[in-house]
Enzyme design. Structure first.
Site, PDB file in Angstrom:
ATOM      1  N   GLN A  98      -9.968  -3.757  -3.910  1.00  0.00           N
ATOM      2  CA  GLN A  98     -11.292  -3.271  -3.498  1.00  0.00           C
ATOM      3  C   GLN A  98     -12.303  -3.504  -4.613  1.00  0.00           C
ATOM      4  OE1 GLN A  98     -12.227  -1.669  -0.436  1.00  0.00           O
ATOM      5  NE2 GLN A  98     -14.205  -2.196  -1.317  1.00  0.00           N
TER       6      GLN A  98
ATOM      7  N   ARG B 151     -13.618  -8.516   0.733  1.00  0.00           N
ATOM      8  CA  ARG B 151     -12.201  -8.233   0.482  1.00  0.00           C
ATOM      9  C   ARG B 151     -11.387  -9.501   0.711  1.00  0.00           C
ATOM     10  NH1 ARG B 151     -10.050  -3.202   0.939  1.00  0.00           N
ATOM     11  NH2 ARG B 151      -8.162  -4.296   0.278  1.00  0.00           N
TER      12      ARG B 151
ATOM     13  N   ARG C 101       0.882  -1.178   0.000  1.00  0.00           N
ATOM     14  CA  ARG C 101       0.000   0.000   0.000  1.00  0.00           C
ATOM     15  C   ARG C 101       0.910   1.216   0.000  1.00  0.00           C
ATOM     16  NH1 ARG C 101      -5.346   1.215   3.466  1.00  0.00           N
ATOM     17  NH2 ARG C 101      -6.106  -0.013   1.717  1.00  0.00           N
TER      18      ARG C 101
ATOM     19  N   HIS D  93      -7.128   1.098  -6.608  1.00  0.00           N
ATOM     20  CA  HIS D  93      -7.382   0.171  -5.491  1.00  0.00           C
ATOM     21  C   HIS D  93      -8.030  -1.087  -6.080  1.00  0.00           C
ATOM     22  CE1 HIS D  93      -7.739  -1.255  -1.548  1.00  0.00           C
ATOM     23  NE2 HIS D  93      -8.572  -0.399  -1.003  1.00  0.00           N
TER      24      HIS D  93
ATOM     25  N   CYS E 164     -16.379   1.742   0.124  1.00  0.00           N
ATOM     26  CA  CYS E 164     -15.229   0.870   0.415  1.00  0.00           C
ATOM     27  C   CYS E 164     -14.836   0.892   1.882  1.00  0.00           C
ATOM     28  CB  CYS E 164     -14.047   1.289  -0.450  1.00  0.00           C
ATOM     29  SG  CYS E 164     -13.568   3.010  -0.177  1.00  0.00           S
TER      30      CYS E 164
ATOM     31  N   ASP F  83     -17.231   7.179  -1.795  1.00  0.00           N
ATOM     32  CA  ASP F  83     -16.005   7.024  -1.003  1.00  0.00           C
ATOM     33  C   ASP F  83     -15.708   8.387  -0.389  1.00  0.00           C
ATOM     34  OD1 ASP F  83     -13.557   6.178   0.071  1.00  0.00           O
ATOM     35  OD2 ASP F  83     -12.469   6.352  -1.833  1.00  0.00           O
TER      36      ASP F  83
HETATM   37  N1   CP Z   1     -11.258  -0.259   2.045  1.00  0.00           N
HETATM   38  C1   CP Z   1     -10.005  -0.347   2.510  1.00  0.00           C
HETATM   39  O1   CP Z   1      -9.034  -0.538   1.764  1.00  0.00           O
HETATM   40  O2   CP Z   1      -9.916  -0.241   3.856  1.00  0.00           O
HETATM   41  P1   CP Z   1      -8.556  -0.060   4.696  1.00  0.00           P
HETATM   42  O3   CP Z   1      -7.994   1.278   4.334  1.00  0.00           O
HETATM   43  O4   CP Z   1      -8.975  -0.148   6.134  1.00  0.00           O
HETATM   44  O5   CP Z   1      -7.618  -1.156   4.313  1.00  0.00           O
HETATM   45  N1  NVA Z   2      -9.871   6.764  -1.393  1.00  0.00           N
HETATM   46  C1  NVA Z   2      -9.531   6.285  -0.078  1.00  0.00           C
HETATM   47  C2  NVA Z   2      -9.771   4.813   0.032  1.00  0.00           C
HETATM   48  C3  NVA Z   2      -9.507   4.219   1.391  1.00  0.00           C
HETATM   49  C4  NVA Z   2      -9.688   2.745   1.412  1.00  0.00           C
HETATM   50  C5  NVA Z   2      -8.088   6.628   0.235  1.00  0.00           C
HETATM   51  O1  NVA Z   2      -7.224   6.469  -0.645  1.00  0.00           O
HETATM   52  O2  NVA Z   2      -7.816   7.058   1.353  1.00  0.00           O
END
Ligand code: CP
Ligand code: NVA
Length: 305
Positions: free
Chosen positions: A132, A292, A102, A129, A264, A224
């Site tokens: 997701q 997920r 990530r 993502h 999400c 989101d």
């Molecule tokens: N939706 C998602 O990726 O959640 P987290 O940021 O908690 O991993």
């Molecule tokens: N768009 C959000 C998604 C979190 C899962 C972010 O990148 O923070």
């Protein structure tokens, strides 16, 4: 498929296969447990940003498949700061059988993949993502029993989640309509990727600035956060721009009565979505979160087994 970095570089057949496998693995798990197809394998998980779902669902997914996972937080590796991205990739991939990362800059996950000897999975970057979106397709397939002849409306920021959901819709033949404030549209190259993929199956990919029009006759209403991780300094300005893009009961009434609501998570209740909607009968957000794990088990099984 050697890595899972973004949905534009997967084929539609590979993605259908992952959904079919996820459904099988989910049924198998509910039936008493999965086969230990990843016995002796370990996933290295690099996190430059916080996480609940991604971290725990990957770790539990590995355990269910007989493998293990190691969490490497932002303070531990210092990806690109303490050590260059290629050196991290070379070293880590000599210990583990798969990597999940990530990151902020999408280039970092591409570079990890370039220098890694083992498969790399994008667990969210500033641009995409994909895990997701795959889980979201699994949720839609379960709720409607099909993927064809559906419309998904995304309301809010043209961010990483919007990008991957758009690409997923293009692959799976779900009409996609996104409403964003001006200046917060999906990035042009990603929009073009989605349009190009959608051409193959006649799917509509549509961008606009009117939430009511996007949501009209939708089967799925998705939102989101307005402020993604890394954009915290823009929070006040964004709150001013996104006010009309809240998914609330009034907006949801424009969709089909059978529509489901997706997010999400994490949600900012009272901003992009109201309590009434996220806790309402049409909400599928917690099914999405559970999925997920099931969708990622399919990715892990295909890449690491
Ligand atoms: N939706 C998602 O990726 O959640 P987290 O940021 O908690 O991993
Ligand atoms: N768009 C959000 C998604 C979190 C899962 C972010 O990148 O923070």
């Amino acid at each position: 498929m050697r890595h899972f970095l973004d949905l534009a570089s997967c084929s539609t057949d590979e993605l259908h296969d992952l959904i079919d496998l996820a459904l099988c693995l989910k049924a198998e798990w509910r039936d008493g447990g999965n086969e230990p197809v990843l016995c002796g394998k370990t996933l290295g998980m690099i996190f430059q940003k916080p996480s609940l779902r991604t971290r725990v669902s990957f770790e539990m997914g590995m355990k269910h498949l007989g493998g293990d996972a190691i969490m490497l937080g932002a303070q531990e590796i210092g990806l690109g700061v303490r050590e260059s991205v290629p050196d991290v990739a070379r070293v880590l991939s000599s210990y583990v059988q798969g990597m999940m990362a990530r990151v902020f800059d999408h280039q970092d996950v591409l570079e990890l993949a370039e220098y890694s000897r083992v498969p790399v999975i994008n667990g969210l970057s500033d641009d995409y993502h994909p895990c997701q979106a795959l889980a979201d397709i699994l949720t839609i397939r379960e709720r409607f029993g099909r993927l064809g002849d559906l419309k998904l409306a995304f309301v809010g920021d043209g961010n990483n989640v919007a990008a991957s959901v758009a690409l997923a819709c293009a692959h799976f033949g779900i009409d996609f309509s996104i409403a964003t404030p001006e200046g917060y549209e999906m990035k042009a190259p990603i929009r073009e990727q989605a349009i190009e993929i959608a051409k193959g199956n006649g799917t509509v990919i549509e961008m606009q600035t009117h939430p009511q029009l996007a949501v009209a006759e939708a089967d799925v209403v998705y939102t989101d956060t307005w402020v993604s991780m890394g954009q915290e300094a823009e929070a006040r300005e964004r709150a001013g721009e996104f006010g009309a893009f809240q998914v609330n009961a009034d907006l949801l009434r424009q969709a089909k009565p059978t529509a489901i609501v997706m997010h999400c998570l994490p949600a900012h209740r009272g901003d992009e979505i109201t309590d009434e909607v996220i806790d309402g009968a049409q909400s599928q957000v917690f099914a999405q979160a559970e999925n997920r794990m099931h969708a990622q088990k399919a990715i892990l099984a295909r890449l690491l087994a």
